[in-house]
Design a protein around this motif. Structure first.
Motif, mmCIF file in Angstrom:
data_model
loop_
_atom_site.group_PDB
_atom_site.id
_atom_site.type_symbol
_atom_site.label_atom_id
_atom_site.label_comp_id
_atom_site.label_asym_id
_atom_site.label_seq_id
_atom_site.Cartn_x
_atom_site.Cartn_y
_atom_site.Cartn_z
ATOM 1 N N HIS A 230 2.124 -5.578 -0.746
ATOM 2 C CA HIS A 230 3.404 -5.549 -1.447
ATOM 3 C C HIS A 230 4.377 -4.600 -0.756
ATOM 4 N N THR A 231 5.643 -4.993 -0.747
ATOM 5 C CA THR A 231 6.677 -4.150 -0.148
ATOM 6 C C THR A 231 6.730 -2.785 -0.823
ATOM 7 N N ALA A 232 6.697 -2.783 -2.154
ATOM 8 C CA ALA A 232 6.712 -1.519 -2.910
ATOM 9 C C ALA A 232 5.280 -1.001 -3.022
ATOM 10 N N ASN A 233 4.876 -0.183 -2.053
ATOM 11 C CA ASN A 233 3.536 0.408 -2.089
ATOM 12 C C ASN A 233 3.668 1.918 -1.904
ATOM 13 N N PRO A 234 2.732 2.687 -2.468
ATOM 14 C CA PRO A 234 2.879 4.148 -2.458
ATOM 15 C C PRO A 234 2.674 4.799 -1.105
ATOM 16 N N TRP A 235 2.252 4.052 -0.095
ATOM 17 C CA TRP A 235 1.958 4.645 1.209
ATOM 18 C C TRP A 235 3.070 4.400 2.227
ATOM 19 N N GLY A 236 4.043 3.583 1.873
ATOM 20 C CA GLY A 236 5.150 3.306 2.776
ATOM 21 C C GLY A 236 4.803 2.370 3.913
ATOM 22 N N TYR A 237 3.751 1.575 3.757
ATOM 23 C CA TYR A 237 3.372 0.632 4.805
ATOM 24 C C TYR A 237 4.273 -0.603 4.758
ATOM 25 N N PRO A 238 4.562 -1.197 5.920
ATOM 26 C CA PRO A 238 5.309 -2.459 5.913
ATOM 27 C C PRO A 238 4.452 -3.561 5.300
ATOM 28 N N ALA A 239 4.984 -4.271 4.329
ATOM 29 C CA ALA A 239 4.231 -5.320 3.658
ATOM 30 C C ALA A 239 5.199 -6.246 2.927
ATOM 31 N N LYS A 240 4.750 -7.477 2.713
ATOM 32 C CA LYS A 240 5.577 -8.468 2.034
ATOM 33 C C LYS A 240 4.690 -9.642 1.642
ATOM 34 N N ASP A 241 4.888 -10.153 0.432
ATOM 35 C CA ASP A 241 4.144 -11.327 -0.024
ATOM 36 C C ASP A 241 5.123 -12.326 -0.618
ATOM 37 N N ARG A 242 5.449 -13.353 0.152
ATOM 38 C CA ARG A 242 6.388 -14.369 -0.319
ATOM 39 C C ARG A 242 5.734 -15.328 -1.315
ATOM 40 N N SER A 243 4.399 -15.403 -1.312
ATOM 41 C CA SER A 243 3.705 -16.352 -2.183
ATOM 42 C C SER A 243 3.660 -15.894 -3.633
ATOM 43 N N GLY A 244 3.656 -14.579 -3.862
ATOM 44 C CA GLY A 244 3.505 -14.055 -5.212
ATOM 45 C C GLY A 244 2.081 -14.127 -5.730
ATOM 46 N N ARG A 245 1.117 -14.457 -4.864
ATOM 47 C CA ARG A 245 -0.272 -14.616 -5.289
ATOM 48 C C ARG A 245 -1.145 -13.401 -5.003
ATOM 49 N N LEU A 246 -0.654 -12.482 -4.198
ATOM 50 C CA LEU A 246 -1.489 -11.376 -3.750
ATOM 51 C C LEU A 246 -1.273 -10.128 -4.592
ATOM 52 N N ASP A 247 -2.339 -9.357 -4.740
ATOM 53 C CA ASP A 247 -2.244 -8.064 -5.408
ATOM 54 C C ASP A 247 -1.722 -7.022 -4.427
ATOM 55 N N LEU A 248 -1.400 -5.857 -4.954
ATOM 56 C CA LEU A 248 -0.930 -4.766 -4.096
ATOM 57 C C LEU A 248 -1.925 -4.487 -2.977
ATOM 58 N N VAL A 249 -3.203 -4.421 -3.325
ATOM 59 C CA VAL A 249 -4.274 -4.162 -2.364
ATOM 60 C C VAL A 249 -5.287 -5.292 -2.457
ATOM 61 N N GLU A 250 -5.648 -5.840 -1.302
ATOM 62 C CA GLU A 250 -6.640 -6.902 -1.231
ATOM 63 C C GLU A 250 -7.777 -6.477 -0.306
ATOM 64 N N PRO A 251 -8.977 -7.039 -0.486
ATOM 65 C CA PRO A 251 -10.082 -6.739 0.441
ATOM 66 C C PRO A 251 -9.700 -7.110 1.873
ATOM 67 N N PRO A 252 -10.169 -6.367 2.856
ATOM 68 C CA PRO A 252 -9.782 -6.591 4.262
ATOM 69 C C PRO A 252 -10.520 -7.786 4.869
ATOM 70 N N ASP A 253 -10.204 -8.971 4.367
ATOM 71 C CA ASP A 253 -10.869 -10.197 4.794
ATOM 72 C C ASP A 253 -9.808 -11.288 4.857
ATOM 73 N N LEU A 254 -9.407 -11.675 6.085
ATOM 74 C CA LEU A 254 -8.302 -12.618 6.241
ATOM 75 C C LEU A 254 -8.654 -14.005 5.713
ATOM 76 N N GLY A 255 -9.901 -14.423 5.883
ATOM 77 C CA GLY A 255 -10.312 -15.709 5.339
ATOM 78 C C GLY A 255 -10.186 -15.751 3.829
ATOM 79 N N ARG A 256 -10.642 -14.692 3.173
ATOM 80 C CA ARG A 256 -10.512 -14.609 1.715
ATOM 81 C C ARG A 256 -9.047 -14.584 1.307
ATOM 82 N N LEU A 257 -8.216 -13.887 2.084
ATOM 83 C CA LEU A 257 -6.785 -13.844 1.797
ATOM 84 C C LEU A 257 -6.184 -15.241 1.892
#
Length: 275
Positions: A230-257
């Motif tokens: 998510h763009t609004a995250n407490p760590w200031g990392y670049p992020a964006k989810d246009r789908s609206g399906r993802l949580d702020l933090v997801e497991p580090p698995d691209l296939g699962r994503l």
């Protein structure tokens, strides 16, 4: 000639691909995410030549060595842009030249996902090419003009990314290195490691997803790796989810994503655990 309206039924029935960029510090396992993708339908575009982590991955790969190789791949995959004139890159002329070089473009039909590692090195190849162009020389004294080279770099990279983004039926993931820097007020911030500023500024507007692979350090407990989405995250990392399906933090698995993004066909059926 009828107005070419695409009906809602036709639009909803279209095959669409996810376009995203995965960034993170070196050593966190960005390239290793390839193991979570289906090797039968994934093409590994190895620009960085840093494939030791996926040496035994059983999928196909390409190894572009020049900026011309990168552009030819983009037009070969995405087809011609009808708005461009003959002689311009990504035009019908360029597409026909790429077909003469590589053969029938249907050879890429079997690939559903492109994993491009990395956009950082692609930017270096592009900048090297730009420095040899007329725009990179001063009109007054014919000496190198880095301002002209950087201007051309931004145009070239954005055109390349945009053309790949228009390959509607393909999933395309760009991998990039994330830098941590400090501003004049000693505040830390993160940005994509790439030559020039235009590409880094415009990239989030081109792709659907910007995902940062980061090491999260909670107030209590052990640090853990995760995707920040998510763009609004407490760590200031670049992020964006246009789908609206993802949580702020997801497991580090691209296939699962990809499954969560509605593209289960992109994921490997028996991927090793990536946590």
């Amino acid at each position: 000639m009828a107005l070419p309206i695409i009906t809602a039924t036709e639009r909803l029935a279209e095959t669409r691909g996810v376009k995203g960029v995965l960034v993170g510090r070196w050593g966190l396992g960005k390239t290793y995410q390839l193991w979570s993708l289906d090797p039968a339908t994934t093409l590994f575009v190895d620009i960085e030549a840093g494939d030791l982590a996926v040496k035994h991955w059983p999928g196909d790969s390409l190894r572009p060595r020049t900026w011309d190789d990168c552009r030819d791949l983009a037009v070969f995959l995405g087809g011609p842009n009808p708005a461009l004139r003959d002689g311009q890159h990504f035009s019908q002329w360029h597409y026909e030249q790429a077909c003469l070089r590589y053969g029938n473009p249907h050879v890429l039909d079997r690939y559903r996902t492109l994993f491009i590692d990395s956009i950082t090195v692609a930017g270096r190849l592009c900048f090297q090419w730009c420095k040899g162009q007329p725009q990179a020389c001063s009109d007054r004294n014919n000496k190198p003009d880095l301002r002209g080279a950087y201007g051309l770099l931004g145009q070239e990279m954005v055109a390349w990314l945009t053309h790949l983004q228009h390959a509607r039926d393909k999933h395309v993931w760009f991998v990039g290195i994330l830098d941590e820097r400090t501003d004049e007020f000693n505040r830390r911030y993160h940005e994509l490691q790439i030559d020039g500023s235009k590409t880094g500024l415009e990239l989030p507007g081109i792709v659907d997803e910007v995902i940062t692979l980061a090491e999260i350090k909670p107030a209590e407990g052990e640090p853990y790796r995760a995707f920040v989405c998510h763009t609004a995250n407490p760590w200031g990392y670049p992020a964006k989810d246009r789908s609206g399906r993802l949580d702020l933090v997801e497991p580090p698995d691209l296939g699962r994503l990809m499954r969560k993004l509605g593209a289960p066909e992109a994921a490997a059926a028996d991927a090793p655990p990536l946590h």
